[in-house]
Scaffold this motif. Sequence first.
Motif, PDB file in Angstrom:
ATOM      1  N   HIS A  16       0.868  -1.179   0.000  1.00  0.00           N
ATOM      2  CA  HIS A  16       0.000   0.000   0.000  1.00  0.00           C
ATOM      3  C   HIS A  16       0.904   1.228   0.000  1.00  0.00           C
ATOM      4  O   HIS A  16       1.805   1.325   0.835  1.00  0.00           O
ATOM      5  CB  HIS A  16      -0.873   0.028   1.251  1.00  0.00           C
ATOM      6  N   VAL A  17       0.658   2.144  -0.930  1.00  0.00           N
ATOM      7  CA  VAL A  17       1.483   3.348  -1.009  1.00  0.00           C
ATOM      8  C   VAL A  17       0.581   4.574  -0.960  1.00  0.00           C
ATOM      9  O   VAL A  17      -0.474   4.605  -1.607  1.00  0.00           O
ATOM     10  CB  VAL A  17       2.323   3.375  -2.306  1.00  0.00           C
ATOM     11  N   ALA A  24      -2.620   5.704  -3.103  1.00  0.00           N
ATOM     12  CA  ALA A  24      -2.359   5.509  -4.530  1.00  0.00           C
ATOM     13  C   ALA A  24      -2.319   4.035  -4.924  1.00  0.00           C
ATOM     14  O   ALA A  24      -2.814   3.658  -5.982  1.00  0.00           O
ATOM     15  CB  ALA A  24      -1.042   6.187  -4.909  1.00  0.00           C
ATOM     16  N   ILE A  25      -1.703   3.212  -4.095  1.00  0.00           N
ATOM     17  CA  ILE A  25      -1.614   1.782  -4.381  1.00  0.00           C
ATOM     18  C   ILE A  25      -2.332   1.051  -3.263  1.00  0.00           C
ATOM     19  O   ILE A  25      -1.985   1.179  -2.093  1.00  0.00           O
ATOM     20  CB  ILE A  25      -0.133   1.333  -4.444  1.00  0.00           C
ATOM     21  N   LYS A  26      -3.350   0.286  -3.665  1.00  0.00           N
ATOM     22  CA  LYS A  26      -4.219  -0.314  -2.646  1.00  0.00           C
ATOM     23  C   LYS A  26      -4.075  -1.822  -2.603  1.00  0.00           C
ATOM     24  O   LYS A  26      -4.989  -2.553  -2.923  1.00  0.00           O
ATOM     25  CB  LYS A  26      -5.679   0.064  -2.956  1.00  0.00           C
ATOM     26  N   GLY A  27      -2.911  -2.254  -2.214  1.00  0.00           N
ATOM     27  CA  GLY A  27      -2.728  -3.688  -2.052  1.00  0.00           C
ATOM     28  C   GLY A  27      -2.418  -4.407  -3.350  1.00  0.00           C
ATOM     29  O   GLY A  27      -3.253  -5.118  -3.886  1.00  0.00           O
ATOM     30  N   ALA A  46      -3.081   4.836 -13.081  1.00  0.00           N
ATOM     31  CA  ALA A  46      -3.470   3.585 -12.439  1.00  0.00           C
ATOM     32  C   ALA A  46      -2.499   3.216 -11.319  1.00  0.00           C
ATOM     33  O   ALA A  46      -2.838   2.451 -10.426  1.00  0.00           O
ATOM     34  CB  ALA A  46      -3.538   2.463 -13.468  1.00  0.00           C
ATOM     35  N   GLY A  47      -1.293   3.776 -11.383  1.00  0.00           N
ATOM     36  CA  GLY A  47      -0.310   3.496 -10.333  1.00  0.00           C
ATOM     37  C   GLY A  47       0.869   2.678 -10.802  1.00  0.00           C
ATOM     38  O   GLY A  47       1.616   2.123  -9.997  1.00  0.00           O
ATOM     39  N   LEU A  59      10.125   5.338  -3.258  1.00  0.00           N
ATOM     40  CA  LEU A  59       8.986   5.553  -2.369  1.00  0.00           C
ATOM     41  C   LEU A  59       8.940   4.405  -1.375  1.00  0.00           C
ATOM     42  O   LEU A  59       9.408   3.306  -1.658  1.00  0.00           O
ATOM     43  CB  LEU A  59       7.670   5.575  -3.169  1.00  0.00           C
ATOM     44  N   LYS A  60       8.374   4.684  -0.223  1.00  0.00           N
ATOM     45  CA  LYS A  60       8.252   3.637   0.790  1.00  0.00           C
ATOM     46  C   LYS A  60       6.802   3.198   0.880  1.00  0.00           C
ATOM     47  O   LYS A  60       5.918   4.040   0.997  1.00  0.00           O
ATOM     48  CB  LYS A  60       8.660   4.208   2.150  1.00  0.00           C
TER      49      LYS A  60
END
Lengths: 241, 294
Positions: A16-17, A24-27, A46-47, A59-60
């Motif tokens: 997840h970001v 932005a990023i959901k799994g 879309a990421g 990015l973490k």
Amino acid sequence: MNTNSKAPLLKVDDIHVYYGSIHAIKGISFEVNEGEIVTLIGANGAGKSTTLNTVSGLLKPRLGMISFNGESIVGMGASRIVAKGMALCPEGRRVFQQMTVRENLEMGGFTRPADEIPASLEDVFKRFPRLKEREKQVAGTLSGGEQQMLAMGRALMSKPKLLMLDEPSMGLAPILVEQIFDIIKELHGAGVTILLVEQNAQMALSIADRAYVLGTGKITISGNAADVLADDRVRAAYLGG
Amino acid sequence: MVSFLRFFINGISLGSVYAIIALGYTMVYGIAKMLNFAHGDVIMVGAYIAFCAMSYLNLPPLLAVLCAMVVCTCLGVVIEGLAYRPLRQAAKLAVLITAIGVSYLLQNTALLIWSSNPKVFPSVFNVGQIRLFDGNLVISSETILTIVANIVIMIALTLFTSRTKMGKAMRAVSEDRGAAELMGINVNRTISLTFAIGSALAAIAGVLLCSSYPTLQPTTGSMPGIKAFTAAVFGGIGSIPGAMIGGLLLGIIEILGKAYISTELGDALVFAVLIVVLLFKPAGLLGKPIREKV
């Protein structure tokens, strides 16, 4: 391919970001096995790039696991991850405009011992003769296609096991796009594992072994590239019917 | 004519000091993308350290300069690590205000340690002078040394950034921090190194400044600091040759302005020239407007 007994070279598990408060990023979970070309496709926003930037350590992720070569690399930071054998050729190429072609390539080999650099430079120049011609030229004066070659050559200077390419065809004329994809195939033939992010889904799917389709922060479809290419939803959304 | 030459040479000498200070501003700006307003006060600390080393420890001048460089290098790295690094992702304004805070912290600490009574900086480099035109034009050893130091530093820095791996890494970080990280360059370490170099140069500048203008007090660094910052902007901030040219021009303009126009207006003239230059060349003399190729 998923039935490989060996552990995957890259394993991304439920990351997840966030950008500030934006999720932005959901799994997202995916794997890249040694020797594969895997592509991440999906619409703008879309990421895809966020995913690559997270894997590379720029990015973490707030949650989730990323392991490379069996070792967790979450929170390691981009500069240390490169030395592990993973290189990202970033979106928009991001060559050092005010440095010469040669200096750019030297920077690509930053983590490697000095005595190995000349041989790697030769390799890159052999693969991209254009860069040899332009060796002493400042990168900002190169054409878009040449800059893409430089960005790829620069990434190769670190001798990566896994080369991640973010939109290598962006803004290039069709003939150059063909050339870049030929080079990707050549690199793959030379034993480099490739994770490719592309807007040009048709091209990406035509050279990939497997594909993941991203839709707003999640993976919606995944499978063998040929199957994904034949998927009606993919055809409708990304391949113009 | 002889007096013009004398003013001109003094201008080059003062300008050389500005240039050395401006290098610190411009390198830090280029690489960390911040204005380190405490830089001027690092000069003052360097001068005090050299002063103490010579006056209390009776060290020879060169050793004193070395002491000052070591202390300032450490100081610069510590300031960066404690005050600026935690703010790497913060808004620019927060960093700027922090830098001003650090500047006052250094001045007031100096006030505590050395009091506000001006110290008379010893004459450091008395290796004779050059007399020209039947003794009408005397060039002091300080002047010569300052100009020589400036040239040596300029050449060394140019070689460092164009030939060495770390120097090239610095340029890479200055252009694109993220891409530099992707090359395996440790950005934090590179920024520390930049502060170290800038601060060591500040120490040299402090000693050179005080050997020409021997009154040393806690605010000694602030005016030259601001003028050197002006020089860096004048030449194009982020550009090493720009800092050099900016510094030299500023020094010459200041001295000639004070000599021929008005002593009181000399400083104002410096800033007026800056404003005029920026009106026509907003990026400074050698600054490049940032453009991106897609």
